[in-house]
Design a protein around this motif. Structure first.
Motif, short mmCIF file in Angstrom:
data_model
loop_
_atom_site.label_atom_id
_atom_site.label_comp_id
_atom_site.label_asym_id
_atom_site.label_seq_id
_atom_site.Cartn_x
_atom_site.Cartn_y
_atom_site.Cartn_z
N ALA A 1 0.85 -1.20 0.00
CA ALA A 1 0.00 0.00 0.00
C ALA A 1 0.89 1.24 0.00
O ALA A 1 2.07 1.17 0.32
CB ALA A 1 -0.91 -0.01 1.23
N VAL A 2 0.31 2.39 -0.39
CA VAL A 2 1.08 3.64 -0.44
C VAL A 2 0.34 4.73 0.33
O VAL A 2 -0.88 4.70 0.46
CB VAL A 2 1.33 4.11 -1.89
CG1 VAL A 2 2.22 3.12 -2.64
CG2 VAL A 2 0.03 4.32 -2.63
N VAL A 3 1.12 5.70 0.82
CA VAL A 3 0.54 6.87 1.46
C VAL A 3 0.53 8.00 0.44
O VAL A 3 1.57 8.31 -0.16
CB VAL A 3 1.36 7.26 2.72
CG1 VAL A 3 0.84 8.58 3.30
CG2 VAL A 3 1.29 6.16 3.76
N ASP A 4 -0.65 8.64 0.25
CA ASP A 4 -0.74 9.71 -0.75
C ASP A 4 -0.26 11.04 -0.16
O ASP A 4 0.21 11.10 0.98
CB ASP A 4 -2.15 9.81 -1.33
CG ASP A 4 -3.17 10.41 -0.37
OD1 ASP A 4 -2.79 10.82 0.76
OD2 ASP A 4 -4.35 10.50 -0.75
N ASP A 5 -0.38 12.10 -0.93
CA ASP A 5 0.12 13.42 -0.53
C ASP A 5 -0.60 13.99 0.70
O ASP A 5 -0.08 14.89 1.35
CB ASP A 5 -0.01 14.42 -1.69
CG ASP A 5 0.89 14.04 -2.86
OD1 ASP A 5 1.80 13.21 -2.66
OD2 ASP A 5 0.67 14.58 -3.96
N ASN A 6 -1.77 13.48 1.01
CA ASN A 6 -2.52 13.94 2.18
C ASN A 6 -2.32 13.05 3.40
O ASN A 6 -3.04 13.18 4.39
CB ASN A 6 -4.02 14.03 1.85
CG ASN A 6 -4.29 15.10 0.82
OD1 ASN A 6 -3.74 16.19 0.90
ND2 ASN A 6 -5.12 14.79 -0.16
N GLY A 7 -1.38 12.10 3.30
CA GLY A 7 -1.12 11.22 4.43
C GLY A 7 -2.11 10.09 4.58
O GLY A 7 -2.19 9.44 5.64
N VAL A 8 -2.88 9.80 3.52
CA VAL A 8 -3.89 8.74 3.56
C VAL A 8 -3.28 7.45 3.01
O VAL A 8 -2.68 7.45 1.93
CB VAL A 8 -5.13 9.14 2.74
CG1 VAL A 8 -6.14 8.00 2.69
CG2 VAL A 8 -5.76 10.39 3.32
#
Length: 199
Positions: free
Chosen positions: A83-90
């Motif tokens: 999984a990855v964390v997006d630019d908003n920390g999600v």
């Protein structure tokens, strides 16, 4: 092997060389451990000769590790599941995600106050299961479970074997204090005394 507790759950990322051999990163604590279930599948074969059993072979094939943990943080979720964390920390999980194999270490408390330590050399995890429930008259904790496939590692030890697990109990004969105190500083590598030359 009776045990009454489990803690110190760690994982180490694996880098594979061009030959497929594993190099382990420094272990990182995964989460507070609640439970670990390890089941093993064996490849079995029986050779019959002269109206009886001549040979029985049972070899490690694969295993399943199911971990109940207090929480899986964003970094561990990225390392274990892809999984990855997006630019908003999600934290975002996608259908195309595929986590890399890692080594997993933990220890189990025995009734005599000593610990048995484990390293599983190559585990590939799937997506964590989530249990959610509304709060009723009493409080019930819901915790995640993550399941992985245990495999033997590609890298051979000095005997030419492909280990899948290492375990040691502190205080057993021949076990040095350094082996136990350094268990989480790096993934344990088997050590064998070389046979005398000419044998």
């Amino acid at each position: 092997m009776a045990t009454i507790g489990m803690d110190k759950l760690y994982y180490a990322k694996i880098t594979e060389g061009t030959d497929g051999d594993e190099t382990y990163a420094t272990p990182t604590q995964l989460a507070k451990a609640i439970k670990a279930d390890l089941t093993i599948d064996l490849a079995e074969a029986t050779l019959y000769a002269d109206d009886g059993t001549a040979y029985v072979v049972k070899e490690f094939k694969t295993g399943t590790l199911s971990l109940g943990v207090e929480d899986i943080g964003a970094q561990a979720a990225q390392d274990l599941t892809g999984a990855v964390v997006d630019d908003n920390g999600v934290l975002v999980s996608a259908g195309e995600d595929e986590g890399a194999a890692v080594a997993v270490g933990f220890r189990a408390l025995k009734p005599n106050g000593k610990y048995r330590y484990f390293w599983l050399y190559r585990v590939k995890f799937g997506i964590p299961a989530a249990n959610l429930q509304t709060k009723g008259d009493s409080i019930t904790f819901q915790t995640p479970t993550i399941e992985g496939t245990v495999m033997r590692r590609n890298k051979t030890d000095s005997k030419g074997n492909h280990p899948w697990k290492a375990e040691v109990t502190e205080g057993d004969a021949g076990v040095s204090d350094a082996t136990v105190t350094g268990w989480y500083s790096q993934v344990y590598e088997p050590v064998y005394t070389a046979p005398p030359s000419g044998t």
